[in-house]
Design a protein around this motif. Structure first.
Motif, short mmCIF file in Angstrom:
data_model
loop_
_atom_site.label_atom_id
_atom_site.label_comp_id
_atom_site.label_asym_id
_atom_site.label_seq_id
_atom_site.Cartn_x
_atom_site.Cartn_y
_atom_site.Cartn_z
N MET A 145 5.47 9.85 -17.30
CA MET A 145 6.23 10.68 -16.71
C MET A 145 6.38 10.89 -15.27
O MET A 145 7.43 10.96 -14.69
CB MET A 145 5.85 12.08 -17.53
N GLY A 146 5.18 10.86 -14.73
CA GLY A 146 5.11 11.12 -13.25
C GLY A 146 5.65 9.69 -12.23
O GLY A 146 6.39 10.08 -11.57
N SER A 147 5.58 8.73 -13.27
CA SER A 147 6.13 7.55 -12.51
C SER A 147 7.69 7.66 -12.62
O SER A 147 8.34 7.03 -11.63
CB SER A 147 5.69 6.07 -13.04
N ILE A 148 8.23 8.20 -13.55
CA ILE A 148 9.71 8.18 -13.62
C ILE A 148 10.03 9.37 -12.33
O ILE A 148 11.32 8.94 -11.82
CB ILE A 148 10.11 8.78 -15.07
N PHE A 149 9.74 10.45 -12.46
CA PHE A 149 10.06 11.43 -11.25
C PHE A 149 9.51 10.69 -9.87
O PHE A 149 10.44 11.05 -9.01
CB PHE A 149 9.13 12.70 -11.36
N SER A 150 8.47 10.01 -9.74
CA SER A 150 8.32 9.28 -8.48
C SER A 150 9.23 8.40 -8.12
O SER A 150 10.03 8.24 -6.86
CB SER A 150 7.08 8.42 -8.76
N ALA A 151 9.91 7.56 -9.19
CA ALA A 151 11.00 6.47 -8.92
C ALA A 151 12.18 7.39 -8.30
O ALA A 151 12.99 7.02 -7.58
CB ALA A 151 11.16 5.68 -10.17
N ILE A 152 12.51 8.45 -9.14
CA ILE A 152 13.69 9.26 -9.03
C ILE A 152 13.65 9.98 -7.61
O ILE A 152 14.51 10.01 -6.68
CB ILE A 152 13.91 10.45 -10.21
N GLY A 153 12.55 10.29 -7.08
CA GLY A 153 12.16 10.94 -5.63
C GLY A 153 12.38 9.97 -4.86
O GLY A 153 13.07 10.04 -3.51
N ARG A 154 11.88 8.42 -4.94
CA ARG A 154 12.22 7.46 -4.19
C ARG A 154 13.62 7.17 -3.80
O ARG A 154 14.29 6.97 -2.96
CB ARG A 154 11.26 6.29 -4.50
N GLY A 155 14.27 7.25 -4.99
CA GLY A 155 15.82 6.81 -5.01
C GLY A 155 16.71 7.97 -4.19
O GLY A 155 17.36 7.57 -3.31
N ILE A 156 16.22 9.14 -4.40
CA ILE A 156 17.00 10.23 -3.52
C ILE A 156 16.54 10.06 -2.18
O ILE A 156 17.32 10.10 -1.00
CB ILE A 156 16.60 11.62 -4.31
#
Length: 76
Positions: free
Chosen positions: A1-12
Motif C-alpha cells: 500500500m505504501g508503494s502505491i501512495f509513494s508512486a502517486i506522490g512521485r507522479g504529483i
C-alpha cells in the motif's frame, strides 16, 4: 500500500515540477523581451543624442579642412 501512495506522490511531484519549469521559462522569456526592448530604446536615444553631436563635429572638421585647402590654393 505504501508503494502505491509513494508512486502517486512521485507522479504529483513530477507534474508540479513540470508546471513550475514551464512557468519559469515563460517568466524568463518575458523578462528577456522587456530587457531587449529597453536596450533598443536606449540605443535609439543614445544614437540620437550623441550621434548628432559626433556627426556635427565631423562635418565641422571637414568644413574646416576644406576651407583651409581652398585658402591655401587661392593664395598660391
Amino acid at each position: 500500500m505504501g508503494s502505491i501512495f509513494s508512486a502517486i506522490g512521485r507522479g504529483i511531484n513530477a507534474i508540479i515540477g513540470a508546471i513550475a519549469n514551464v512557468i519559469m521559462t515563460v517568466v524568463s522569456v518575458i523578462t528577456t523581451i522587456i530587457v531587449t526592448i529597453f536596450d533598443v530604446i536606449m540605443d535609439i536615444i543614445c544614437c540620437r543624442c550623441f550621434g548628432s553631436r559626433r556627426s556635427g563635429r565631423r562635418t565641422g572638421r571637414s568644413r574646416g579642412f576644406g576651407s583651409r585647402t581652398s585658402r591655401g590654393t587661392g593664395g598660391i
